[in-house]
Write a protein that holds these residues in place. Structure first.
Motif, mmCIF file in Angstrom:
data_model
loop_
_atom_site.group_PDB
_atom_site.id
_atom_site.type_symbol
_atom_site.label_atom_id
_atom_site.label_comp_id
_atom_site.label_asym_id
_atom_site.label_seq_id
_atom_site.Cartn_x
_atom_site.Cartn_y
_atom_site.Cartn_z
ATOM 1 N N THR A 151 0.844 -1.183 0.000
ATOM 2 C CA THR A 151 0.000 0.000 0.000
ATOM 3 C C THR A 151 0.886 1.241 0.000
ATOM 4 O O THR A 151 1.844 1.327 0.757
ATOM 5 N N LEU A 152 0.572 2.163 -0.882
ATOM 6 C CA LEU A 152 1.280 3.430 -1.002
ATOM 7 C C LEU A 152 0.366 4.509 -0.462
ATOM 8 O O LEU A 152 -0.787 4.610 -0.865
ATOM 9 N N GLN A 153 0.869 5.305 0.456
ATOM 10 C CA GLN A 153 0.076 6.368 1.061
ATOM 11 C C GLN A 153 0.740 7.700 0.788
ATOM 12 O O GLN A 153 1.868 7.929 1.206
ATOM 13 N N ALA A 154 0.036 8.539 0.053
ATOM 14 C CA ALA A 154 0.533 9.878 -0.261
ATOM 15 C C ALA A 154 -0.588 10.866 -0.009
ATOM 16 O O ALA A 154 -1.728 10.482 0.255
ATOM 17 N N SER A 155 -0.294 12.145 -0.147
ATOM 18 C CA SER A 155 -1.281 13.174 0.176
ATOM 19 C C SER A 155 -2.530 13.080 -0.690
ATOM 20 O O SER A 155 -3.627 13.292 -0.211
ATOM 21 N N ARG A 156 -2.396 12.767 -1.971
ATOM 22 C CA ARG A 156 -3.551 12.734 -2.856
ATOM 23 C C ARG A 156 -3.806 11.380 -3.484
ATOM 24 O O ARG A 156 -4.709 11.238 -4.295
ATOM 25 N N SER A 157 -3.026 10.392 -3.167
ATOM 26 C CA SER A 157 -3.154 9.105 -3.821
ATOM 27 C C SER A 157 -2.853 7.984 -2.840
ATOM 28 O O SER A 157 -1.800 7.979 -2.208
ATOM 29 N N ASN A 158 -3.770 7.069 -2.707
ATOM 30 C CA ASN A 158 -3.576 5.870 -1.914
ATOM 31 C C ASN A 158 -3.844 4.678 -2.819
ATOM 32 O O ASN A 158 -4.823 4.660 -3.550
ATOM 33 N N THR A 159 -2.959 3.700 -2.772
ATOM 34 C CA THR A 159 -3.088 2.549 -3.652
ATOM 35 C C THR A 159 -2.943 1.265 -2.863
ATOM 36 O O THR A 159 -2.423 1.252 -1.748
ATOM 37 N N LEU A 160 -3.368 0.182 -3.485
ATOM 38 C CA LEU A 160 -3.134 -1.156 -2.967
ATOM 39 C C LEU A 160 -2.714 -2.014 -4.142
ATOM 40 O O LEU A 160 -3.499 -2.231 -5.073
#
Length: 169
Positions: free
Chosen positions: A138-147
């Motif tokens: 999982t990538l957590q950024a200010s405007r984008s979260n992914t799995l």
């Protein structure tokens, strides 16, 4: 086992894009704040981790990871990776829990990721093993979260491994 070095390649599929792409695409908010920050469906990565095997069932490593997600998403991370090893030996099952903090600037900055890898490590020789696994990242950024769900393949070079197929030496 002492020290080890583990270069790894991985590929993953972004399962969160399906829900985000089904949002109201015609809205101005979607066009300005969601769409430009949606990464591609696939990610490709390479990492290199060096670590120390404290116990037969536990190791801790650190290293670097490069992820290519999109032409604008080139992310470089510093990693911390504890590794739990079950059934140590020539066919060991392992679980890696990895935390990464972004160290470069891209379309997104200051992102972090968490990863869980379940895999099998098979010995080629006394000091060289190959490994493959299933990765959840999982990538957590200010405007984008992914799995991302993907596959990983790597090799591990050990400085001192004191067992072989026949047993402890």
């Amino acid at each position: 086992m002492n020290f080890y070095f583990n270069p790894t390649l991985n590929v993953g599929y972004n399962v969160k894009n399906h829900s985000k792409r089904n949002q109201n695409r015609d809205s101005q908010y979607y066009q300005d704040y969601v769409s430009p920050y949606l990464p591609n469906n696939f990610t490709y990565g390479i990492s290199a981790v060096a670590g120390y095997n404290f116990l037969p069932n536990f190791a801790v490593g650190t290293g670097l990871k490069y992820s290519y997600i999109d032409p604008n998403f080139h992310l470089m991370y510093w990693l911390v990776q504890p590794k739990f090893i079950f059934n140590p030996g020539d066919e060991a099952f392992f679980i890696d829990v990895t935390y990464g903090k972004q160290i470069n600037n891209s379309v997104i900055s200051n992102s972090e990721f968490w990863s869980l890898k379940l895999g099998l490590q098979v010995a080629y020789s006394k000091r060289l093993s190959q490994e493959g696994g299933l990765v959840f990242e999982t990538l957590q950024a200010s405007r984008s979260n992914t799995l991302f769900i993907g596959l990983s393949y790597g090799i591990t070079v050990f400085s001192n491994k004191n067992y072989t197929v026949e047993g402890i030496e």
